[in-house]
Design an enzyme around this catalytic site. Structure first.
Site: not given
Length: 353
Positions: A153, A280, A330
């Site tokens: 990630d 983000y 993930h």
């Protein structure tokens, strides 16, 4: 106040109400934070002031004859806790079926705005800045001349920023995720697998990318709800663990309820959901380009977010090891720590001088 729900909708509309009610009930009446806290307190925690921000990190010394330093970074919605299962197999491989010569000094930071690191109050704390802070942590604070880097990630993105900006510091780099980038190589040069991968990325963004859009545009608005409601925070984070793990259709099929709630508690107690989501917005889409030739390995877990084909990864990094994992998603360090640690030891072992 529990929201209404479409009958028999499962997880199609988002976090399933029955599952979330059961999780929150367990959080209130069964989960023992003090027991989890006691386990966390057994780890070697530290903080350092870097670039005007306090950074929390774990620094676990290796037990082999000549441990190699490695920094392993987490992503969102994970935390440093996501990685702690790797500490034993990497610091003490002999106790986990490995060669003591393959031991590591393991450094696990909380990225800026996450967990017990400071929450930035000024704009600009992107994954690129986090990489710069980690370079300072490993060299100026901990005194390592060169080191390995790893992550999934955002941790994979931070590792790639290290390779791009400070390649002289890296011995090697191990990734489980490649990330999204602006643009693409010349379409005429793409393989069929790469074209299919790009198409799947587009479909995934339309189907699953709502969280990405709001966190990269208006995270502050979302933060009022998530920082105020523990049930809301749990639903926002748990839905990603459900969607991104190799769990057989059960929220706790890959990551236990205690592990999931401990990760959630780290966000709740430190009030870092807003600062973590801001990553983000602070990030800028980087062009897809070749990184400097830092030796790299990629472990592909089948239930990760749209695993890329080998040739796509090889365009981006100096790929020297590729592993198709039999299971896992993930959150590989939480889901399959033994598989991941063994692959890391095998790859980095080839780089030891």
């Amino acid at each position: 106040r529990w929201p209404d729900e479409i009958d028999n909708s499962g997880w199609e509309y988002g976090a399933n109400r029955a599952v979330m009610r059961a999780l929150v009930e367990y959080w209130q009446h069964g989960y023992d934070w003090r027991a989890q806290e006691a386990q966390l307190n057994q780890l070697p925690h530290f903080r350092a002031e870097i670039d005007g921000l306090g950074m929390h990190f774990i620094h676990a010394r290796g037990k082999g004859p000549n441990p190699t330093p490695i920094v392993i970074s987490h992503g969102w919605p994970g935390s440093f806790y996501e990685i702690v299962k790797l500490i034993g197999p990497l610091t003490d491989p002999a106790a986990h079926g490995g060669d003591p010569a393959d031991s590591f000094d393991v450094v696990i930071p909380s990225l800026p705005g996450y967990g017990f690191s400071d929450r930035p109050s000024q704009p600009g704390t992107s994954t690129e800045r986090a990489a710069s802070m980690l370079a300072t942590l490993m060299t100026d604070v901990l005194g390592y001349r060169r080191f390995d880097a790893a992550g999934g990630d955002f941790g994979a993105i931070v590792s790639q920023h290290l390779a791009a900006t400070r390649p002289e510091l890296l011995i090697g780099m191990h990734l489980t995720y490649i990330g999204f980038y602006a643009g693409a190589p010349d379409p005429a040069t793409l393989s069929d697998a790469e074209r299919a991968y790009m198409q799947r990325n587009q479909e995934w963004r339309m189907r699953e990318g709502g969280y990405f859009m709001i966190q990269s545009t208006k995270p502050q608005t979302l933060a009022y709800a998530l920082n105020d409601s523990p049930a809301g925070l749990a639903a926002w984070l748990a839905e990603k663990f459900y969607a991104w793990t190799d769990n057989g259709g059960r929220l706790d099929g890959a990551v236990s309820k205690d592990e999931l709630l401990t990760n959630i508690m780290i966000y709740w107690l430190t009030e870092t959901i807003n600062s973590s989501m801001r990553t983000y917005k602070e990030n800028r889409m980087q062009p897809f380009e070749r990184l400097p030739d830092v030796p790299a390995a990629f472990a592909s877990f089948p239930r990760d977010i749209n695993p890329p084909p080998r040739e796509w990864v090889a365009r981006r990094v100096n790929l020297q090891r590729w592993t198709e994992m039999p299971r896992g998603g993930h959150f590989a360090a939480m889901e399959q720590p033994a598989l991941l640690a063994a692959d890391m030891r095998a790859f980095f072992g080839t780089l030891r001088g």
